[in-house]
Design an enzyme around this catalytic site. Structure first.
Site, mmCIF file in Angstrom:
data_model
loop_
_atom_site.group_PDB
_atom_site.id
_atom_site.type_symbol
_atom_site.label_atom_id
_atom_site.label_comp_id
_atom_site.label_asym_id
_atom_site.label_seq_id
_atom_site.Cartn_x
_atom_site.Cartn_y
_atom_site.Cartn_z
ATOM 1 N N GLY A 1 0.841 -1.202 0.000
ATOM 2 C CA GLY A 1 0.000 0.000 0.000
ATOM 3 C C GLY A 1 0.868 1.241 0.000
ATOM 4 C CB SER B 1 0.533 4.910 -5.452
ATOM 5 O OG SER B 1 1.794 4.710 -5.992
ATOM 6 C CB SER C 1 -0.052 -4.747 -7.846
ATOM 7 O OG SER C 1 0.264 -3.803 -8.819
ATOM 8 C CD GLU D 1 11.093 -6.442 -5.892
ATOM 9 O OE1 GLU D 1 10.366 -6.220 -6.838
ATOM 10 O OE2 GLU D 1 11.516 -7.581 -5.601
ATOM 11 C CD GLU E 1 9.292 10.270 -17.030
ATOM 12 O OE1 GLU E 1 8.631 9.487 -16.314
ATOM 13 O OE2 GLU E 1 9.429 10.104 -18.247
#
Lengths: 394, 379
Positions: A130, A132, A164, A249, A378
């Site tokens: 959890g 964004s 997701s 990751e 970006e």
């Protein structure tokens, strides 16, 4: 520098290859019951995770009690190579195994380890991240989901988005604001929130090319009560934890990405061999050049990945790692663009009947997931410029 | 696959970089640009440090190291915009003699290279084409000798090299058949130096006006079996070396641009704090690192004689080409006015980077080669 690994590493590879041959889930069971989100654990996936855990192949670099065998980094690399070669997913809940579980091992209490991390390793639970929010994407630290201390716990209110796997996850690794008066990076904490907690609701967000796909979700928190025991690490130290979590990751994720780039390129080249001979000379040369450029990119990504891995394996730092995310996802996107354009007006079709899957143009739109999620291209460039190259913050 | 330099390789790189920092400062390079120095003293120093002998076998007095070490040296030479005969002698003449000649010829021509007594080069290109099939110069037999006629373009050091390997073909042959290779003393050739963008590279065109070559200087008789294949192996090495030189120059341009973006202030802050600048510098870093990774892979395939060497060479050269395009363009643009001056060192590197693109096949020609090897287009 050398092209090959030494014999002990190759014998590790053969050991795993043999085990994989005997224990892998079959193509049939995987296609009969596919994972439909990144936190969905179909029956075969639960059994497969458990088998890997029991036999020490789930996370080879970890100790046996955590599903590993204390393997060296280079052994983990060949392990991942073999999984990719066999086209067997290591997990259907990558954020659970790759980010959430290691973070709980690093920062959690014994109880959190046994209630949340170990079940992930045994294929019993899945997790979503959890992070964004509608008002906090690239600027994650401005998140506003509130967790207020009340009694022996927290009351959570707010909303997450692009989460997701939320509709399948058993619990959420939730970043929330616990001190609204502190500077924005300093008032964030992480809570482990069971998804069946009253006050937590999930609304799937129909996907750009597959409205029926339920991977992305909005998650709403309305007076959801979370026990204090579910606070991970120190109160208000969540931002440091975010950085450390995402670091789990990196390291070897690139390998799967690169091997996917290679297989996508092989498909593109195979189709091009049929289509190019039918094109007029100029268009043929142009298309061939576009495809070869993709090939150079894919091979560059591969060599860069192996080079950065060699640096890490020697205990050094590998600044190239920061480049991999943006470059691989952009190369992936370009492959699909070139693939769709190669087909001319045929590239408008959304379904590739011959292969029984979405056509290039649909996958091109899907591929933006790679350049937008987990830090946009970006933001990656900012990170490279500021953290790797030492340019001043703007 | 391990694509990071070993301790020993890193030591070599640091050593070479240190030597060049002292022996080949930008002031020397500028003097060569201005025709005030030839760089001969630098070559003597390289010879004294056994750089030309690095990858030669011990039998001819070499150090028996691999092409990876040569790549490391050449990358540093590119970074320093070093003048001199190293590139042509070590990465063109030497592989030509080793791959195309007999063991006796290797001993005869390479022992003096290892000792630093002989310089050499390779004359293969014609009319801007570097592939074997484009060779049109003719070799005709005369008794046991051969006579060469025709012309060669873009031969490095042709006006100064002691020995030149010339590739020519038998009369009435075409394509990849009928090719041969000959060692011609440099003073028997007519070499016409060109005024080129990087004057530290002595680029010449050459006229072959009935040059007689005795039998013992024939490396490969026209049409002898395996000649084209051997020639391609020579081109692999030379191509990867040019990529190394180009990437060495590009890395230095990138570093200078990064430093400049940190120092130069406008609107009260360093220009590197603006995202318009920052993102371009991140892209420069990315392309330099990617090209370097492909370069080292290619160098390894040659050192270990891996079957992927030809494709790897084309990948490295194509990547180096894209790299120099972006790095030269953004490097100069981001420097602003100071980059436009003769006094500032940047232009020396820009010119070395650009020169690399044109030698041993442009990026486009190597992509064409890849398109053929991937069977996207007909061979």
């Amino acid at each position: 520098m050398r092209l090959t690994f030494d014999d002990t590493v190759e014998s590790f590879r053969s050991t795993f290859r043999a085990w994989l041959g005997e224990n892998r889930p079959s193509e049939e069971e995987m296609t009969a019951d596919p994972a439909v989100s990144s936190a969905h654990l179909p029956g075969w996936a639960r059994r497969w995770t458990r088998r890997m855990f029991d036999d020490g192949w789930l996370v080879p670099g970890w100790p046996p009690e955590r599903g590993g065998r204390d393997a060296a980094p280079v052994e983990t690399l060949v392990y991942l190579e073999e999984l990719e070669r066999a086209r067997v997913p290591r997990t259907t809940n990558p954020q659970g195994l790759g980010i959430v579980a290691p973070s709980i091992f690093e920062f959690g209490t014994e109880e959190q380890v046994s209630r949340y991390a170990m079940p992930i390793l045994r294929g019993e639970k899945s997790a979503c991240l959890g992070m964004s929010e509608p008002g906090a994407g690239s600027d994650l630290a401005s998140l506003s989901t509130r967790a207020t201390a009340e009694g022996d716990g927290f009351v959570v209110n707010g909303q997450k988005v692009w989460t997701s796997g939320a509709s399948h996850a058993d619990f959420c690794f939730l970043f929330c604001r616990t001190d609204p008066d502190a500077p924005k990076h300093k008032g964030i904490s992480v809570l482990l929130v069971d998804m069946d907690t009253p006050g937590v609701t999930v609304r799937p967000l129909p996907h750009i090319t597959k409205p029926e796909q339920t991977d992305l979700n909005e998650v709403f928190f309305t007076d959801a009560v979370v026990p204090a025991a579910n606070l991970l690490g120190q109160l208000n130290n969540g931002w440091a934890l975010a950085g450390a979590s995402l670091a789990h990751e990196r390291g070897m994720v690139w390998l799967g990405t690169v091997m996917e780039l290679e297989s996508t390129f092989d498909r593109l080249a195979a189709e091009a061999r049929e289509i190019l001979p039918r094109l007029p000379a100029f268009e043929q040369a142009h298309a061939a050049d576009q495809i070869v450029r993709c090939y150079v990119d894919v091979q560059a990504a591969k060599c860069l990945g192996y080079r950065s891995f060699a640096k890490l394996a020697r205990g050094g730092s590998a600044p190239e790692q920061a480049l991999m995310k943006a470059f691989c996802s952009e190369s992936h996107r370009r492959l699909h663009l070139v693939g769709s354009e190669l087909h001319g007006d045929g590239g408008l079709d959304v379904w590739d009947a011959r292969r029984g899957e979405q056509a290039w143009i649909e996958q091109y739109f899907n591929s933006f997931g790679g350049t937008i999620s987990a830090g946009t291209s970006e933001i990656q460039r900012n990170i490279i410029a500021e953290r790797v190259l030492g340019l001043p913050r703007g | 696959m391990d694509l990071e330099l070993s301790e020993e390789e890193l030591e070599l790189r640091d050593n070479v970089r240190g030597v060049l920092a002292a022996a080949c400062p930008p002031s020397l390079v500028r003097s060569v640009f201005e025709g005030k120095d030839t760089g001969d003293a630098l070559w003597e120093q390289m010879v004294g440090l056994y750089w030309p002998a690095l990858a030669l076998p011990e039998r001819v007095g070499g150090l028996g190291r691999t092409f990876v070490d040569v790549t490391i040296v050449v990358e540093e030479l590119g970074r320093a915009v070093a003048p001199g005969p190293y590139l042509a002698t070590v990465t063109q003449f030497t592989p030509a003699v080793s791959e195309l000649g007999s063991p006796e010829q290797a001993d005869r021509f390479l022992a003096p290279v290892a000792a630093g007594e002989t310089t050499g080069t390779l004359a293969v290109a014609e009319h801007g084409r570097w592939e074997p099939a484009a060779v049109a110069a003719v070799a005709r037999p005369e008794g046991s000798d051969w006579v060469l006629t025709g012309s060669k373009s873009t031969v490095l050091d042709a006006d100064t090299a002691d020995e030149v390997v010339v590739v020519a073909r038998a009369t009435d042959t075409a394509g990849i058949d009928g090719l041969g290779a000959f060692v011609v003393p440099g003073d028997e050739l007519e070499a016409f130096p060109r005024r080129v963008i990087d004057p530290t590279l002595r680029i010449c065109d050459v006229v072959l006006d009935d040059i007689e070559v005795p039998a013992d200087r024939v490396l490969a008789e026209p049409g002898a079996g395996g000649t084209t294949q051997a020639l391609r192996r020579v081109l692999d090495e030379a191509t990867v070396a040019v990529a190394a030189s180009t990437i060495g120059a590009c890395r230095r341009i990138f570093e200078m641009t990064l430093d400049y973006a940190k120092e130069r202030e406008q609107f009260g802050r360093p220009i590197g704090s603006f995202q318009a600048v920052k993102h371009r510098i991140a892209d420069l870093y990315s392309i330099v690192e990617r090209s370097t990774a492909l370069l080292y892979f290619a160098a390894l395939t040659i050192a270990e004689d891996d079957p992927r060497r030809r494709e790897a060479a084309s990948l490295a050269k194509a990547a180096a080409g894209d790299c120099q395009r972006l790095v030269a363009e953004d490097g100069l643009q981001l420097h602003g006015g100071i980059g436009m001056t003769w006094e500032y060192d940047l232009h020396l590197l820009l010119k070395r980077a650009k020169a690399g693109e044109a030698l041993f096949g442009t990026a486009a020609s190597h992509r064409a080669e890849l398109a053929r090897s991937l069977e996207l287009v007909a061979p």
